[in-house]
Design a protein around this motif. Structure first.
Motif, mmCIF file in Angstrom:
data_model
loop_
_atom_site.group_PDB
_atom_site.id
_atom_site.type_symbol
_atom_site.label_atom_id
_atom_site.label_comp_id
_atom_site.label_asym_id
_atom_site.label_seq_id
_atom_site.Cartn_x
_atom_site.Cartn_y
_atom_site.Cartn_z
ATOM 1 N N MET A 170 42.518 53.609 59.829
ATOM 2 C CA MET A 170 42.301 53.300 58.429
ATOM 3 C C MET A 170 41.741 51.889 58.332
ATOM 4 O O MET A 170 42.371 50.941 58.796
ATOM 5 C CB MET A 170 43.626 53.405 57.694
ATOM 6 N N ASP A 171 40.559 51.753 57.760
ATOM 7 C CA ASP A 171 39.917 50.452 57.588
ATOM 8 C C ASP A 171 39.567 50.277 56.116
ATOM 9 O O ASP A 171 38.896 51.134 55.530
ATOM 10 C CB ASP A 171 38.620 50.350 58.403
ATOM 11 N N PHE A 172 40.021 49.169 55.524
ATOM 12 C CA PHE A 172 39.673 48.859 54.140
ATOM 13 C C PHE A 172 39.953 47.396 53.879
ATOM 14 O O PHE A 172 40.488 46.687 54.734
ATOM 15 C CB PHE A 172 40.446 49.746 53.152
ATOM 16 N N CYS A 173 39.569 46.940 52.719
ATOM 17 C CA CYS A 173 39.955 45.597 52.305
ATOM 18 C C CYS A 173 40.553 45.701 50.906
ATOM 19 O O CYS A 173 40.144 46.536 50.104
ATOM 20 C CB CYS A 173 38.780 44.634 52.327
ATOM 21 N N ALA A 174 41.546 44.890 50.662
ATOM 22 C CA ALA A 174 42.135 44.790 49.324
ATOM 23 C C ALA A 174 41.632 43.489 48.723
ATOM 24 O O ALA A 174 41.508 42.475 49.417
ATOM 25 C CB ALA A 174 43.656 44.807 49.410
ATOM 26 N N ILE A 175 41.334 43.525 47.437
ATOM 27 C CA ILE A 175 40.785 42.339 46.767
ATOM 28 C C ILE A 175 41.538 42.101 45.467
ATOM 29 O O ILE A 175 42.034 43.037 44.835
ATOM 30 C CB ILE A 175 39.263 42.515 46.511
ATOM 31 N N ASP A 176 41.638 40.835 45.085
ATOM 32 C CA ASP A 176 42.273 40.483 43.819
ATOM 33 C C ASP A 176 41.615 39.231 43.268
ATOM 34 O O ASP A 176 41.230 38.332 44.025
ATOM 35 C CB ASP A 176 43.775 40.229 44.011
ATOM 36 N N PHE A 177 41.502 39.186 41.945
ATOM 37 C CA PHE A 177 40.967 38.013 41.249
ATOM 38 C C PHE A 177 41.970 37.501 40.236
ATOM 39 O O PHE A 177 42.710 38.280 39.632
ATOM 40 C CB PHE A 177 39.691 38.380 40.465
ATOM 41 N N GLU A 178 41.958 36.203 40.039
ATOM 42 C CA GLU A 178 42.594 35.559 38.884
ATOM 43 C C GLU A 178 41.449 34.934 38.102
ATOM 44 O O GLU A 178 40.465 34.472 38.689
ATOM 45 C CB GLU A 178 43.609 34.500 39.315
ATOM 46 N N THR A 179 41.558 34.942 36.769
ATOM 47 C CA THR A 179 40.472 34.429 35.933
ATOM 48 C C THR A 179 40.943 33.271 35.056
ATOM 49 O O THR A 179 42.117 33.170 34.714
ATOM 50 C CB THR A 179 39.886 35.544 35.035
ATOM 51 N N ALA A 180 39.972 32.423 34.699
ATOM 52 C CA ALA A 180 40.257 31.249 33.884
ATOM 53 C C ALA A 180 40.295 31.582 32.395
ATOM 54 O O ALA A 180 41.020 30.945 31.628
ATOM 55 C CB ALA A 180 39.203 30.173 34.138
ATOM 56 N N THR A 181 39.500 32.564 32.000
ATOM 57 C CA THR A 181 39.392 32.953 30.589
ATOM 58 C C THR A 181 39.273 34.474 30.512
ATOM 59 O O THR A 181 39.347 35.152 31.529
ATOM 60 C CB THR A 181 38.138 32.330 29.926
ATOM 61 N N HIS A 182 38.986 34.985 29.309
ATOM 62 C CA HIS A 182 38.762 36.420 29.146
ATOM 63 C C HIS A 182 37.394 36.845 29.668
ATOM 64 O O HIS A 182 37.135 38.028 29.828
ATOM 65 C CB HIS A 182 38.911 36.817 27.669
ATOM 66 N N GLU A 183 36.520 35.894 29.933
ATOM 67 C CA GLU A 183 35.171 36.207 30.429
ATOM 68 C C GLU A 183 35.252 36.787 31.833
ATOM 69 O O GLU A 183 35.953 36.245 32.690
ATOM 70 C CB GLU A 183 34.279 34.953 30.449
ATOM 71 N N LYS A 184 34.524 37.866 32.082
ATOM 72 C CA LYS A 184 34.570 38.526 33.391
ATOM 73 C C LYS A 184 33.997 37.662 34.505
ATOM 74 O O LYS A 184 34.309 37.875 35.670
ATOM 75 C CB LYS A 184 33.844 39.879 33.340
ATOM 76 N N SER A 185 33.168 36.688 34.188
ATOM 77 C CA SER A 185 32.589 35.826 35.221
ATOM 78 C C SER A 185 33.475 34.617 35.536
ATOM 79 O O SER A 185 33.095 33.765 36.323
ATOM 80 C CB SER A 185 31.208 35.332 34.775
ATOM 81 N N SER A 186 34.668 34.561 34.944
ATOM 82 C CA SER A 186 35.484 33.342 35.050
ATOM 83 C C SER A 186 36.490 33.357 36.208
ATOM 84 O O SER A 186 37.559 32.771 36.115
ATOM 85 C CB SER A 186 36.223 33.086 33.730
ATOM 86 N N ALA A 187 36.132 33.992 37.315
ATOM 87 C CA ALA A 187 37.031 34.005 38.474
ATOM 88 C C ALA A 187 37.390 32.574 38.864
ATOM 89 O O ALA A 187 36.511 31.728 39.019
ATOM 90 C CB ALA A 187 36.368 34.712 39.648
ATOM 91 N N CYS A 188 38.691 32.300 38.979
ATOM 92 C CA CYS A 188 39.131 30.979 39.429
ATOM 93 C C CYS A 188 39.868 31.071 40.766
ATOM 94 O O CYS A 188 40.174 30.058 41.379
ATOM 95 C CB CYS A 188 39.982 30.276 38.374
ATOM 96 N N GLU A 189 40.143 32.307 41.201
ATOM 97 C CA GLU A 189 40.721 32.513 42.527
ATOM 98 C C GLU A 189 40.394 33.932 42.968
ATOM 99 O O GLU A 189 40.430 34.867 42.171
ATOM 100 C CB GLU A 189 42.237 32.308 42.503
ATOM 101 N N MET A 190 40.061 34.071 44.261
ATOM 102 C CA MET A 190 39.795 35.379 44.844
ATOM 103 C C MET A 190 40.583 35.482 46.139
ATOM 104 O O MET A 190 40.630 34.535 46.920
ATOM 105 C CB MET A 190 38.302 35.552 45.132
ATOM 106 N N GLY A 191 41.203 36.640 46.335
ATOM 107 C CA GLY A 191 41.914 36.902 47.581
ATOM 108 C C GLY A 191 41.425 38.196 48.184
ATOM 109 O O GLY A 191 41.171 39.174 47.472
ATOM 110 N N ILE A 192 41.264 38.201 49.502
ATOM 111 C CA ILE A 192 40.856 39.404 50.223
ATOM 112 C C ILE A 192 41.786 39.581 51.418
ATOM 113 O O ILE A 192 42.050 38.634 52.158
ATOM 114 C CB ILE A 192 39.394 39.323 50.707
ATOM 115 N N CYS A 193 42.267 40.801 51.575
ATOM 116 C CA CYS A 193 43.106 41.168 52.713
ATOM 117 C C CYS A 193 42.378 42.270 53.487
ATOM 118 O O CYS A 193 42.061 43.311 52.916
ATOM 119 C CB CYS A 193 44.472 41.656 52.225
#
Length: 184
Positions: free
Chosen positions: A1-24
């Motif tokens: 099984m090969d995959f990656c898990a991803i998660d974002f935290e955002t600064a505002t309601h704007e979809k482009s406002s990623a302030c943190e990204m995590g990848i496992c």
């Protein structure tokens, strides 16, 4: 099984406002790497008080951080060719799309799956399917609403779900979950 898990935290309601990204990254059904990036969002220095209340990331934390377009090449190398899994994947996919659009970047053809859908197929008797609830059910401790920790818990829950469903390969996952797998 090969995959990656991803998660974002955002600064505002704007979809482009990623302030943190995590990848496992998961290879051969084992977590091999988890990486987290703080990101200076386009809204900098503005952050919504609501969002800060959720994740605790402030403008001060990202003032010297790179922008999304400056870190994507490194992240892309980690997820290239993998199935991407996220908890509440519609949100994370929309943030990823929003960042690509904001920076005028090419949107890669990634397949993604929501771990909530996977959890509902695996443990259809649970009252809640939030990341925190599933982590508590499986006795997994983590720092909720921080991208790297959330991505790693998403990966762990996905591995447990695949095990419960007797899915042992990416082909089996694609066949079993084909109606739930979306394209970025």
């Amino acid at each position: 099984m090969d995959f990656c898990a991803i998660d974002f935290e955002t600064a505002t309601h704007e979809k482009s406002s990623a302030c943190e990204m995590g990848i496992c990254v998961v290879q051969d059904s084992r977590i091999i790497e988890t990486k987290t990036w703080l990101i200076k969002p386009p809204s900098f220095p503005y952050f919504s008080r609501f969002n800060i209340g959720v994740h605790g990331i402030t403008p001060e934390d990202v003032k010297d951080a790179p922008t999304f377009d400056e870190i994507w090449h490194e992240a892309q190398d980690m997820i290239y060719g993998s199935l991407m899994i996220a908890h509440n994947a519609g949100f994370d996919a929309s943030v990823l799309r929003g960042c690509f659009e904001y920076y005028g970047m090419f949107t890669p053809q990634l397949n993604y799956l929501c771990s909530i859908q996977l959890a509902k197929k695996s443990w259809n008797y649970l009252p809640k399917y939030g990341l925190k609830s599933l982590a508590e059910y499986h006795s997994i401790n983590f720092n909720h609403h921080r991208a790297g920790a959330d991505a790693e818990v998403c990966a762990k829950i996905s591995l447990l779900a695949f095990e419960k469903l007797f899915l042992t390969s990416n082909d089996e996952v694609h066949e079993y979950m084909k109606a739930k797998i979306k394209r970025l």
